[in-house]
Design an enzyme around this catalytic site. Structure first.
Site, mmCIF file in Angstrom:
data_model
loop_
_atom_site.group_PDB
_atom_site.id
_atom_site.type_symbol
_atom_site.label_atom_id
_atom_site.label_comp_id
_atom_site.label_asym_id
_atom_site.label_seq_id
_atom_site.Cartn_x
_atom_site.Cartn_y
_atom_site.Cartn_z
ATOM 1 N N GLU A 36 0.833 -1.212 0.000
ATOM 2 C CA GLU A 36 0.000 0.000 0.000
ATOM 3 C C GLU A 36 0.868 1.263 0.000
ATOM 4 O OE1 GLU A 36 -4.000 -1.059 2.474
ATOM 5 O OE2 GLU A 36 -2.084 -1.567 3.419
ATOM 6 N N PHE A 37 1.959 1.194 0.762
ATOM 7 C CA PHE A 37 2.881 2.329 0.809
ATOM 8 C C PHE A 37 3.442 2.609 -0.592
ATOM 9 C CE2 PHE A 37 6.957 4.414 1.368
ATOM 10 C CZ PHE A 37 6.702 5.345 2.353
ATOM 11 N N ASP A 38 3.870 1.534 -1.258
ATOM 12 C CA ASP A 38 4.442 1.697 -2.601
ATOM 13 C C ASP A 38 3.431 2.266 -3.586
ATOM 14 O OD1 ASP A 38 6.870 0.850 -1.816
ATOM 15 O OD2 ASP A 38 6.602 -1.224 -2.462
ATOM 16 N N SER A 83 34.053 18.462 20.227
ATOM 17 C CA SER A 83 34.078 17.042 20.590
ATOM 18 C C SER A 83 33.872 16.917 22.091
ATOM 19 C CB SER A 83 35.375 16.404 20.124
ATOM 20 O OG SER A 83 36.432 17.023 20.775
ATOM 21 N N LEU A 84 33.938 15.727 22.592
ATOM 22 C CA LEU A 84 33.716 15.495 24.023
ATOM 23 C C LEU A 84 35.035 15.084 24.661
ATOM 24 C CD1 LEU A 84 30.490 13.330 23.717
ATOM 25 C CD2 LEU A 84 30.628 15.575 24.788
ATOM 26 N N GLU A 113 23.336 9.061 28.070
ATOM 27 C CA GLU A 113 22.935 8.595 26.733
ATOM 28 C C GLU A 113 23.975 7.642 26.193
ATOM 29 O OE1 GLU A 113 22.790 11.981 24.163
ATOM 30 O OE2 GLU A 113 21.350 12.991 25.448
ATOM 31 N N LYS A 115 26.746 6.527 23.439
ATOM 32 C CA LYS A 115 27.647 7.215 22.515
ATOM 33 C C LYS A 115 27.689 6.385 21.232
ATOM 34 C CE LYS A 115 32.125 9.531 22.310
ATOM 35 N NZ LYS A 115 32.344 9.292 20.912
ATOM 36 N N ARG A 136 30.828 17.102 10.380
ATOM 37 C CA ARG A 136 31.582 17.784 11.410
ATOM 38 C C ARG A 136 32.807 18.501 10.847
ATOM 39 N NH1 ARG A 136 33.937 17.226 16.934
ATOM 40 N NH2 ARG A 136 35.992 16.576 16.296
ATOM 41 N N TYR A 225 20.858 13.813 19.039
ATOM 42 C CA TYR A 225 21.235 13.969 20.445
ATOM 43 C C TYR A 225 21.402 15.401 20.943
ATOM 44 C CZ TYR A 225 25.893 13.926 18.295
ATOM 45 O OH TYR A 225 26.970 14.169 17.512
ATOM 46 N N LYS A 316 34.322 5.968 27.693
ATOM 47 C CA LYS A 316 34.500 5.028 26.573
ATOM 48 C C LYS A 316 34.685 3.611 27.103
ATOM 49 C CE LYS A 316 36.525 6.903 22.860
ATOM 50 N NZ LYS A 316 36.259 6.907 21.430
ATOM 51 N N CYS A 410 49.778 -21.170 -4.942
ATOM 52 C CA CYS A 410 48.454 -21.499 -4.423
ATOM 53 C C CYS A 410 48.523 -22.741 -3.530
ATOM 54 C CB CYS A 410 47.491 -21.742 -5.579
ATOM 55 S SG CYS A 410 45.872 -22.281 -5.033
ATOM 56 N N CYS A 413 46.516 -25.673 -5.500
ATOM 57 C CA CYS A 413 46.889 -26.246 -6.798
ATOM 58 C C CYS A 413 48.328 -25.974 -7.197
ATOM 59 C CB CYS A 413 45.925 -25.758 -7.886
ATOM 60 S SG CYS A 413 46.172 -24.028 -8.308
ATOM 61 N N CYS A 434 41.894 -25.046 -10.484
ATOM 62 C CA CYS A 434 42.089 -24.978 -9.030
ATOM 63 C C CYS A 434 40.789 -25.409 -8.331
ATOM 64 C CB CYS A 434 42.479 -23.544 -8.668
ATOM 65 S SG CYS A 434 42.772 -23.287 -6.924
HETATM 66 S S1 IVH Z 1 27.008 15.304 22.333
HETATM 67 C C1 IVH Z 1 29.213 19.422 22.406
HETATM 68 N N1 IVH Z 1 25.931 12.937 22.442
HETATM 69 O O1 IVH Z 1 30.805 11.785 19.867
HETATM 70 C C2 IVH Z 1 29.089 17.959 22.466
HETATM 71 N N2 IVH Z 1 27.844 13.236 21.036
HETATM 72 O O2 IVH Z 1 33.510 12.861 20.778
HETATM 73 C C3 IVH Z 1 28.230 17.425 21.411
HETATM 74 N N3 IVH Z 1 28.503 11.216 19.801
HETATM 75 O O3 IVH Z 1 31.296 14.416 17.619
HETATM 76 C C4 IVH Z 1 28.261 15.969 21.337
HETATM 77 N N4 IVH Z 1 26.912 9.918 20.564
HETATM 78 O O4 IVH Z 1 29.679 12.603 16.940
HETATM 79 C C5 IVH Z 1 26.924 13.679 21.909
HETATM 80 N N5 IVH Z 1 24.848 10.896 22.606
HETATM 81 C C6 IVH Z 1 25.815 11.642 22.077
HETATM 82 C C7 IVH Z 1 26.746 11.124 21.147
HETATM 83 C C8 IVH Z 1 27.763 11.953 20.658
HETATM 84 C C9 IVH Z 1 27.952 9.992 19.752
HETATM 85 C C10 IVH Z 1 29.702 11.613 19.032
HETATM 86 C C11 IVH Z 1 29.553 12.905 18.297
HETATM 87 C C12 IVH Z 1 30.686 13.772 18.697
HETATM 88 C C13 IVH Z 1 31.621 12.810 19.333
HETATM 89 C C14 IVH Z 1 32.355 13.529 20.423
#
Ligand code: IVH
Length: 673
Positions: A36-38, A83-84, A113, A115, A136, A225, A316, A410, A413, A434
């Protein structure tokens, strides 16, 4: 239908498709069938092609891609993509929590949350419409990959619900689900192609494709996120994310414990420890946990360092790693002759399973790690992925070991191996003599996605080969009842079943027969493309590299492999015998009925964007009507089929060469006769 009625119907269909898309992909709770979607989608496609002026660039029909990006534009981020700070120890998380508690006014609340291990993306929405998606990059500027991101089904093109800010950015991670990654590798393996190493790199590579239609096939997914904007309607992160779910975004589900508000270090640790174990059961890869301060006002109090926010930290997970002894390196020969070195290990327990073998990929990999037999090696397993050797414990290297000498002949063979320039893999060139290659090709031929022959499996192929009854796929069609009855474990019923299976396979369509032939790099999708485009084996057989690369998605490597395949006498002989046996070597009559010779022999170059057809469709029409496609203009080109946005250089060149320049309407007139 008049313009007004079409407009109303397009609006209704668009809205309905958006809702069904969201229910299916984001909520996993569809209320209509795929069929139906299609049907709804087809109706919308038809209306958009009948009334091109009414087609919206964010229409649900755009999910299949098709827009080509020649060069990804570099764009500055409105909010830098930071980054984090990472930590690998729980003590550091304790310190983080204490630091935050000291610095903010009031009791801090945290959000934990997952990662996600993918590719970061920032997506801007203006007036509820997706306007731009940027990678990014270096954090200050990234690449505009909007066309590719629009194909990801869990990214809304138009927001639902109410209350979204007029202009804001949402950030998240794009990833390839593990089952999608595994299926992709399986089909690459079946096509004799090198497999991809992990879902993260594959997702990243997919997003860099210039043809968004290819990205659409990769079945990428997202989790969102973070929100950025001047007038966000909420005062905290958690509420914003939950709200984004109502606007149609895919967000982590509290019910599935993927996001949690925490008020103490104990609750944070509970979340970490839960996912350290549970992550093995997720259908996507995560590499840690992110802990964020929830209130925006408290986030502001804490501020940023040069690289990362002080209000968040990533914990991590340590990839599970063990050490064990490498007993021996053995070599496998695949159906295409590709050699894969395998590490045979002292069995060791890792991530709940006993690991005895690990792939070493190729000679370069072995040389890079300087792995020697008898070495103690580190083995790692991330998520569901096959274990890999990541290094050698040199302190435990026994005296007198020598660098591993890669095999030169090989193992099956004895034929000297070859290695083509620029390729990592060694190959055994003895295609016709072979054993694993001979058996492998027959096994591929009978496989479920190829000829799908009932009653015939790998064991029987082995028996047939050993008994000297079958050396290639054509031999299978000469087998007699009596010959088969003489094989072990075969009786009247199984023999009849097998013969019936062979008979039935004669109805398998051309595209699958083509896949079954086992041409290197011709997987299921490529076979389909080639079959539809060339329509008959006779045409494909004589196609030149230039004609082949003119087909969308067919690159030089595939083209050369096809030409090489049909240049070999023994392949032509097998194909000839299969044809005599009655296999399908042309697309069906219905499809052929559409063919004409109106463009017989004329060579076309297509350039630009067209109103009523995709470039792929045009190419197919040219082929179907007896014409030829080539990639670049030359003295031999008869027509330049020009659409919008064609570069001026091309136009000038065509004029200089005296090539006739035609538009979409001229072309339609030509094929309609
Ligand atoms: S918050 C200002 N939340 O991890 C901070 N990042 O090392 C914004 N990532 O570049 C990032 N899961 O690509 C955030 N639940 C999450 C994430 C997350 C994966 C990645 C993201 C970021 C990298 C930082």
């Amino acid at each position: 239908m008049n313009q007004n009625a079409a407009e109303t119907r397009i609006a209704t269909l668009t809205q309905a498709l958006r809702e069904h898309n969201h229910r299916y992909y984001v909520l996993s709770a569809p209320t209509i069938s795929d069929f139906e979607f299609d049907q709804l989608l087809k109706e919308l496609e038809q209306l958009e092609s009948d009334f091109p002026a009414l087609a919206d660039s964010n229409s649900p029909t755009k999910r299949v891609g098709g827009d080509i990006t020649d060069q990804f534009e570099t764009v500055a981020h409105r909010y830098p993509m930071m980054s984090l700070s990472n930590s690998y120890s729980q003590e550091e998380i304790v310190e983080f929590e204490e630091r935050v508690r000291k610095l903010v006014t009031g009791d801090p609340e945290y959000v934990c949350e997952l990662k996600y291990d993918g590719v970061a993306i920032g997506i801007r929405y203006e007036q509820g419409r997706l306007s731009r998606a940027v990678t990014r990059g270096d954090g200050q500027k990234g690449e505009d990959i909007t066309a590719n991101v629009k194909t990801i089904r869990t990214v809304p093109l138009q927001l639902q619900g109410k209350g979204w800010p007029a202009d804001f950015e949402i950030r998240g991670e794009i990833f390839m689900p593990i089952p999608v990654f595994e299926a992709l590798n399986k089909s690459r393996e079946a096509a004799g192609e090198a497999t991809y190493q992990n879902p993260r790199n594959t997702a990243s590579g997919s997003l860099k494709q210039k043809d968004s239609a290819l990205v659409a096939q990769r079945k990428l997914d997202t989790y969102l996120y973070a929100l950025f904007g001047d007038d966000l309607p909420f005062g905290d992160h958690y509420a914003s994310v939950v709200q984004a779910g109502d606007w149609g975004f895919k967000i982590p589900q509290p019910g599935q414990k993927m996001i949690r508000k925490c008020h103490s270090i104990d609750e944070i640790m509970e979340f970490i420890n839960y996912w350290d174990k549970e992550r093995a059961n997720l259908p996507f890869e995560i590499d840690g946990i992110v802990i964020k301060v929830n209130q925006y006002s408290q986030q502001e109090q804490l501020g940023y360092t040069a690289k990362s926010p002080r209000w968040a930290i990533a914990y991590k997970f340590k990839a599970e790693r063990v050490s064990t002894i490498l007993r021996e390196v053995t070599y496998q020969v695949g159906r295409t002759g590709a050699i894969t070195p395998v590490a045979n290990l002292e069995p060791v327990s890792l991530g709940g399973t006993t690991v005895k073998r690990a792939s070493l990929h190729n000679a370069d990999q072995i040389a890079k790690l300087d792995i020697r037999e008898g070495d103690t090696v580190f083995v790692e397993k991330g998520g569901e992925i096959i274990p890999k050797i990541i290094g050698v414990d040199l302190s435990k290297r026994p005296p007198g070991t020598k660098p591993l000498e890669y095999i030169t002949v090989c193992p099956e063979c004895g034929t000297p191996l070859i290695r083509k320039e620029g390729e990592a893999q060694h190959y055994c060139p003895n295609e016709s003599g072979c054993p694993p290659q001979i058996k492998g090709r027959m096994e591929h031929f009978i496989g479920r996605k190829a000829m799908d022959i009932d009653g015939l499996g790998e064991e029987t192929i082995e028996q047939l080969f050993e008994a000297g009854l079958a050396n290639n796929s054509a031999d299978l069609y000469n087998l007699s009842y009596n010959q088969l009855m003489r094989l072990e474990r075969m009786a009247d019923k199984s023999v009849n079943n097998l013969l019936k299976g062979l008979e039935a396979s004669k109805q398998i369509p051309f595209e699958r027969v083509l896949f079954a032939l086992g041409i290197r790099y011709v997987g299921e999708t490529v076979a389909k493309k080639l079959a539809r485009y060339f329509q008959t084996l006779d045409r494909l057989k004589v196609a030149t590299v230039e004609e082949l690369v003119a087909v969308d998605e067919i690159g030089g490597r595939i083209a050369e492999s096809v030409v090489d395949f049909f240049s070999k006498e023994h392949h032509l002989e097998v194909v000839g015998r299969l044809r005599e046996a009655g296999l399908q070597f042309e697309i069906s009559e219905e499809q052929q009925a559409l063919s004409t010779d109106r463009l017989e022999g004329a060579t076309f170059v297509i350039s630009g964007v067209f109103e009523r057809h995709t470039r792929d469709e045009l190419k197919q029409l040219i082929e179907q009507n007896g014409g030829k496609n080539v990639g670049s203009l030359s003295g031999k080109t008869a027509y330049l089929l020009a659409g919008d946005k064609m570069g001026p250089a091309k136009l000038a060149k065509a004029e200089k060469l005296g090539i006739k320049i035609i538009g979409e309407a001229d072309f339609e007139a030509m094929i309609e006769g």
